[in-house]
Scaffold this motif. Structure first.
Motif, PDB file in Angstrom:
ATOM      1  N   GLY A  57       0.957  -1.107   0.001  1.00 38.50           N
ATOM      2  CA  GLY A  57       0.038   0.013   0.081  1.00 38.50           C
ATOM      3  C   GLY A  57       0.896   1.339   0.190  1.00 38.50           C
ATOM      4  N   TYR A  64       1.358   6.716  -6.527  1.00 40.18           N
ATOM      5  CA  TYR A  64       0.173   7.899  -6.853  1.00 40.18           C
ATOM      6  C   TYR A  64       0.809   9.355  -6.863  1.00 40.18           C
ATOM      7  CZ  TYR A  64      -3.623   4.558  -7.460  1.00 40.18           C
ATOM      8  OH  TYR A  64      -4.584   3.485  -7.807  1.00 40.18           O
ATOM      9  N   VAL A 264     -12.366   4.404  -7.596  1.00 39.62           N
ATOM     10  CA  VAL A 264     -11.546   3.457  -6.853  1.00 39.62           C
ATOM     11  C   VAL A 264     -12.293   2.085  -6.408  1.00 39.62           C
ATOM     12  CG1 VAL A 264     -10.320   3.063  -4.632  1.00 39.62           C
ATOM     13  CG2 VAL A 264      -9.735   5.129  -6.003  1.00 39.62           C
ATOM     14  N   VAL A 268     -10.350   0.072  -9.213  1.00 42.07           N
ATOM     15  CA  VAL A 268      -9.183  -0.546  -8.171  1.00 42.07           C
ATOM     16  C   VAL A 268      -9.323  -1.657  -7.357  1.00 42.07           C
ATOM     17  CG1 VAL A 268      -7.263   0.488  -6.802  1.00 42.07           C
ATOM     18  CG2 VAL A 268      -8.151   1.910  -8.430  1.00 42.07           C
ATOM     19  N   TYR A 269     -10.235  -1.551  -6.626  1.00 42.29           N
ATOM     20  CA  TYR A 269     -10.430  -2.714  -5.567  1.00 42.29           C
ATOM     21  C   TYR A 269     -11.542  -3.661  -6.149  1.00 42.29           C
ATOM     22  CZ  TYR A 269      -7.615   0.288  -2.481  1.00 42.29           C
ATOM     23  OH  TYR A 269      -6.286   0.835  -2.053  1.00 42.29           O
ATOM     24  N   SER A 390      -8.431   5.543  -2.145  1.00 40.97           N
ATOM     25  CA  SER A 390      -7.814   4.535  -1.601  1.00 40.97           C
ATOM     26  C   SER A 390      -7.863   4.690   0.029  1.00 40.97           C
ATOM     27  CB  SER A 390      -6.332   4.534  -2.310  1.00 40.97           C
ATOM     28  OG  SER A 390      -6.388   4.301  -3.625  1.00 40.97           O
ATOM     29  N   TRP A 393     -10.962   4.129   1.270  1.00 43.84           N
ATOM     30  CA  TRP A 393     -11.364   2.537   1.426  1.00 43.84           C
ATOM     31  C   TRP A 393     -10.481   2.025   2.605  1.00 43.84           C
ATOM     32  CZ3 TRP A 393     -14.336  -0.335  -1.942  1.00 43.84           C
ATOM     33  CH2 TRP A 393     -13.978  -1.895  -1.848  1.00 43.84           C
ATOM     34  N   THR A 394      -9.295   2.507   2.828  1.00 43.98           N
ATOM     35  CA  THR A 394      -8.496   1.736   3.990  1.00 43.98           C
ATOM     36  C   THR A 394      -9.234   2.081   5.198  1.00 43.98           C
ATOM     37  OG1 THR A 394      -6.735   1.936   2.528  1.00 43.98           O
ATOM     38  CG2 THR A 394      -6.170   1.686   4.871  1.00 43.98           C
TER      39      THR A 394
END
Length: 438
Positions: A57, A64, A264, A268-269, A390, A393-394
């Motif tokens: 990560g 990024y 995202v 992305v995920y 991101s 999301w985390t």
């Protein structure tokens, strides 16, 4: 000019336009290749360097961050050194650091090399948006640039195919093979002309600086330009001067931040979400993405065609409005068939039709005197949204659940994306850039 001379000139211009589009497509395809090959080789890299998911990560965040900073740098560079110069520079630096990936021995070497390679590869987008849209015919600007954007799924296929072919020789080899086509495209790109609009801007700045009113008047007759704003500088015009340019930039920034933040969840995920929340296997998720991406090439063109016919802002409105509600339905259904169908539509709305119309729309939203830094800023905003998404999301997965993360990022921010598009200026397609904004 005789009819024969006119015909010869038109044919020469047509051949150059085709050559420009081909070179731009190849460049963007290779930028996509560079980005996606990191995703494909991530498990091999983690295994060799014994990296945890948390460290991976950190690697993604560093990449990024580099893309964000370099997008701003490239916008400034296009404005000062020229579009073609930055196009060549980005590609050559990306080729250099893609090749150097073969030699990395530590995590921090890997992080620095991949940050620079991916950062300059992604900066390709800001330059091609500016240079290509300034050179192609106005009546087909959106359609032609949608072809360039279609290079992204081509790059996905290149990355997947080469990984399958040479991945057995080691993940480093995959990067080494990527250098050769980058250099070939750079050689082909050397024949591209500098944008006449940039040359005009450069000449106007010189005339204004030397107080050469006769030259200023002549250049104004060729292409209208707000001479007073040239004294303020590009950055000041964009951010510190009230008026339509700053208003447009603010509206586009909000729309693109919402877009890339919601992106995202759905891009992305998405493999993690499908396997964890919907019970798919990783193979099923990969197949769905491969099919969506393969067919997606034609949706880039479809977005370009719709933009020429109905206006690019209207394509963005429809694409944006679909995202939030479809993501909500996607969360509620369990059937694999319906999940596949709904995701396919979401994928095309967040990739093909949005990009096919949206990036030509960016180029025509700003006058030539600030187009390069404005487009560079928008490239940074796209990456900024990925970073925000991101991070959200985390955090949401740590303090809540995967469902909460999807509802906030995919649904709520997706709805905000759709709402933001209604506030974008409605630009009639087919106009010369100087007719739209001076």
């Amino acid at each position: 000019m005789t009819a024969g001379e006119l015909s010869t000139t038109e044919e020469r211009n047509r051949r150059y336009t085709i050559y420009l589009i081909v070179v731009a497509v190849l460049g963007w395809s290779l930028a996509s290749y560079d980005s996606n090959i990191l995703t494909l080789t991530m498990p091999d890299i983690a295994s060799e360097f014994r990296l945890t998911s948390g460290v991976l990560g950190v690697l993604g965040f560093i990449v990024y961050g580099a893309e964000f900073v370099l997008a701003l740098f490239v916008g400034w560079g296009m404005d000062r050194r020229g579009r073609k110069w930055m196009w060549m520079f980005c590609l050559l630096v990306a080729a250099l650091f893609t090749g150097l990936t073969f030699f990395v021995q530590t995590f921090w070497q890997l992080a620095v090399v991949r940050a620079l390679a991916s950062g300059f590869a992604q900066a390709e987008l800001a330059v091609s948006i500016t240079l290509v849209n300034e050179q192609v015919p106005s009546r087909r600007r959106g359609l032609l640039y949608s072809i360039v954007q279609g290079g992204w799924p081509i790059g996905v296929f290149l990355a997947s195919g080469l990984y399958l072919l040479v991945g057995g020789l080691g993940w480093r080899t995959v990067y080494l093979f990527g250098v050769i086509p980058l250099i070939i495209v750079a050689i082909g790109r050397s024949r591209i002309k500098e944008s006449e609009r940039f040359q005009h801007l450069k000449a106007m700045r010189a005339a204004v600086a030397s107080d050469d009113q006769q030259t200023v008047d002549r250049l104004q007759a060729e292409r209208p330009m707000d001479v007073d704003d040239l004294h303020r500088g590009s950055v000041r015009q964009l951010f510190a001067t009230p008026g339509p340019v700053r208003t447009t930039l603010v509206r586009l920034t909000i729309a693109w931040l919402c877009y890339s933040t919601a992106y995202v969840a759905t891009n992305v995920y998405i493999t993690y979400w499908l396997t964890t929340a919907k019970g798919w296997t990783s193979g099923q998720a990969a197949t769905l993405l491969l099919v969506s991406g393969g067919i997606g090439f034609f949706f880039y063109l479809f977005g370009g065609v719709l933009g020429e016919r109905f206006g690019r802002r209207n394509v963005l409105v429809v694409s944006g409005v679909l995202v939030g509600p479809l993501n909500l339905v996607l969360l509620l259904v369990d059937s694999h068939v319906w999940v596949a169908v709904l995701f396919f539509i979401v994928y095309q709305a967040t990739n093909g039709t949005w990009s096919g119309a949206g990036y030509a729309y960016q180029a025509e939203s700003f006058p030539t005197r600030v187009r390069a830094p404005a487009v560079g800023w928008m490239g940074a905003m796209f990456v900024g949204g990925l970073m925000v998404g991101s991070l959200l999301w985390t955090i949401l997965n740590e303090v809540g659940t995967l469902t909460l993360a999807w509802l906030v990022i995919g649904v709520a921010i997706g709805v905000a994306q759709g709402i933001a598009t209604f506030f974008l200026p409605n630009i009639r397609p087919g106009q010369e850039l100087e007719q739209i904004a001076t």
